[in-house]
Scaffold this active site. Structure first.
Site, PDB file in Angstrom:
ATOM      1  N   THR A   1     -13.815  18.321 -12.831  1.00 16.40           N
ATOM      2  CA  THR A   1     -13.209  18.750 -14.103  1.00 16.40           C
ATOM      3  C   THR A   1     -11.766  18.261 -14.164  1.00 16.40           C
ATOM      4  O   THR A   1     -10.978  18.777 -14.957  1.00 16.40           O
ATOM      5  CB  THR A   1     -13.225  20.286 -14.235  1.00 16.40           C
TER       6      THR A   1
ATOM      7  N   ILE B   1      -5.349  25.548 -10.718  1.00 22.96           N
ATOM      8  CA  ILE B   1      -6.769  25.560 -11.103  1.00 22.96           C
ATOM      9  C   ILE B   1      -7.646  25.709  -9.866  1.00 22.96           C
ATOM     10  O   ILE B   1      -8.615  26.481  -9.865  1.00 22.96           O
ATOM     11  CB  ILE B   1      -7.133  24.301 -11.926  1.00 22.96           C
TER      12      ILE B   1
ATOM     13  N   MET C   1      -5.431  22.384  -4.218  1.00 24.91           N
ATOM     14  CA  MET C   1      -5.286  23.848  -4.271  1.00 24.91           C
ATOM     15  C   MET C   1      -4.057  24.220  -5.100  1.00 24.91           C
ATOM     16  O   MET C   1      -3.195  24.970  -4.676  1.00 24.91           O
ATOM     17  CB  MET C   1      -5.156  24.385  -2.852  1.00 24.91           C
ATOM     18  N   GLY C   2      -4.003  23.671  -6.299  1.00 22.45           N
ATOM     19  CA  GLY C   2      -2.959  24.081  -7.242  1.00 22.45           C
ATOM     20  C   GLY C   2      -3.464  25.291  -8.022  1.00 22.45           C
ATOM     21  O   GLY C   2      -4.325  26.037  -7.554  1.00 22.45           O
TER      22      GLY C   2
ATOM     23  N   GLU D   1     -13.577   7.496 -21.097  1.00 24.60           N
ATOM     24  CA  GLU D   1     -14.194   8.532 -21.937  1.00 24.60           C
ATOM     25  C   GLU D   1     -14.191   8.020 -23.369  1.00 24.60           C
ATOM     26  O   GLU D   1     -13.148   7.546 -23.830  1.00 24.60           O
ATOM     27  CB  GLU D   1     -13.366   9.829 -21.860  1.00 24.60           C
TER      28      GLU D   1
ATOM     29  N   HIS E   1     -15.400  16.444 -21.704  1.00 25.41           N
ATOM     30  CA  HIS E   1     -14.010  16.836 -21.401  1.00 25.41           C
ATOM     31  C   HIS E   1     -13.587  18.068 -22.216  1.00 25.41           C
ATOM     32  O   HIS E   1     -12.691  17.996 -23.064  1.00 25.41           O
ATOM     33  CB  HIS E   1     -13.046  15.658 -21.637  1.00 25.41           C
TER      34      HIS E   1
HETATM   35  C1  GLV Z   1      -6.924  18.259 -19.651  1.00 24.07           C
HETATM   36  O1  GLV Z   1      -7.644  17.532 -19.045  1.00 24.07           O
HETATM   37  C2  GLV Z   1      -5.553  18.471 -19.340  1.00 24.07           C
HETATM   38  O2  GLV Z   1      -4.991  17.739 -18.498  1.00 24.07           O
HETATM   39  O3  GLV Z   1      -4.965  19.368 -19.942  1.00 24.07           O
END
Ligand code: GLV
Length: 322
Positions: free
Chosen positions: A233, A159, A156-157, A264, A283
């Site tokens: 994500t 983002i 819960m930062g 990746e 990504h």
């Molecule tokens: C992308 O994944 C970031 O860490 O900015």
């Protein structure tokens, strides 16, 4: 006259950030669309005063040790698991990142994946393009209704909170798990195992650390509801991908949406590429023109501040300033 500092930039960056850098430093930009191989990275950083790098560049202890003049490491990303921060700190080198500016773009992308996985968007588009659409069908491509569903936000930062705001707009119930202080966060806080059992959608928004690496493995996937979706994500290494491929093939969960993988890109032949009900993106969480331009500018600001002897505006190891 003191020579201008030398900065190695590991890829062409969007916007005019490198022009700004070049006004104050000798900027060498690695050409082409692929990251420098590790040996080339190490030999370019060896003679540099600073490096502006990406999450694709492994800045490890050996590389740092081989760069006696290095005074700044500036990552064009909010995550910095590609950098050995302890080794940088031991040398007194500040490490910069780009928090904040990519929050909304990344939360949007998480929601794009949530919608795509819940409403089977990729599958539906393939259906049309394959020429299989013959009529409106009451049984065709039925998916999950987001309104009233429970979203489980792991981390819960900034983002995670931005995802929660979107989820509230969709009429979802919010539960979350957080290792840090989640003061004022919306929804019900609970331990990860309870969240996995409660959520219809589990979405990951924690940084990759020793504690979060592999945090979603077979046990966790089997604890999720069979109708649930997993969205990532954050960083691929937080999920055991072999277990996820089996979870999708064997129906432990209903689907997944991934913007990240480990490694990746996903290598050809990886079972994940053949797994059903998976939306897989390359990504692109922060990939808007505005966000990537701002990230590049912030990385240059961090770098130039350190080279001037000022405090980096966004420093992940402020201990170097005493
Ligand atoms: C992308 O994944 C970031 O860490 O900015």
């Amino acid at each position: 006259m003191t020579p201008r500092p030398r900065v190695f930039v590991t890829r062409t960056l969007p916007g005019d950030a490198v022009d700004e850098l070049a006004r104050h430093a000798e900027a060498e930009v690695w050409p082409g669309g692929l990251p420098p191989p590790y040996d080339a990275l190490a030999s370019h950083v060896a003679g540099a005063d600073a490096v502006i790098c990406l999450l694709t560049d492994r800045i490890d202890a050996a590389l740092i040790a081989g760069a006696p003049r290095l005074r700044a490491i500036s990552n064009v990303a909010v995550g910095y698991d590609n950098i050995d921060v302890a080794a940088a700190t031991a040398r007194g080198i500040p490490v910069g990142n780009t928090p904040g500016v990519l929050t909304e773009a990344t939360a949007d992308l998480a929601f794009a994946l949530i919608l795509a996985a819940a409403r089977r968007i990729s599958e539906a588009e393939r259906y049309v393009r394959d020429g299989r659409w013959r009529t409106w069908d009451p049984n065709l491509l039925l998916g999950m209704e987001l309104h009233g569903a429970t979203i489980g936000i792991v981390g819960m930062g900034k983002i995670g909170r931005a995802v929660a705001r979107r989820a509230a707009g969709f009429g979802m119930r919010i539960v979350y798990a957080s290792r840090g202080d989640a003061e004022g966060a919306p929804g019900a806080r609970m331990p990860l195992d309870a969240l996995l059992r409660a959520a219809d959608i589990v979405t990951l928004h924690a940084p990759l650390t020793d504690e979060t690496r592999g945090m979603i493995g077979e046990h966790e996937l089997r604890s999720m509801k069979p109708a649930a979706l997993l969205i990532n994500t954050a960083r691929g290494a937080m999920v055991d991908q072999a277990a996820l491929a089996r979870a999708l093939n064997e129906g432990w969960i209903a689907g997944a949406g991934l913007d990240v993988a480990d490694p990746e890109p996903v290598p050809a032949g990886d079972p994940l590429l053949a797994a059903p009900n998976l939306v897989l993106l390359p990504h692109i969480g922060s990939a808007t023109v505005a966000t990537r331009t701002r990230m590049a500018a912030m990385a240059v600001e961090n770098c130039l501040a350190a080279l001037r002897g000022d405090r980096m505006p966004h420093c992940v190891n402020p201990r170097v300033y005493g």
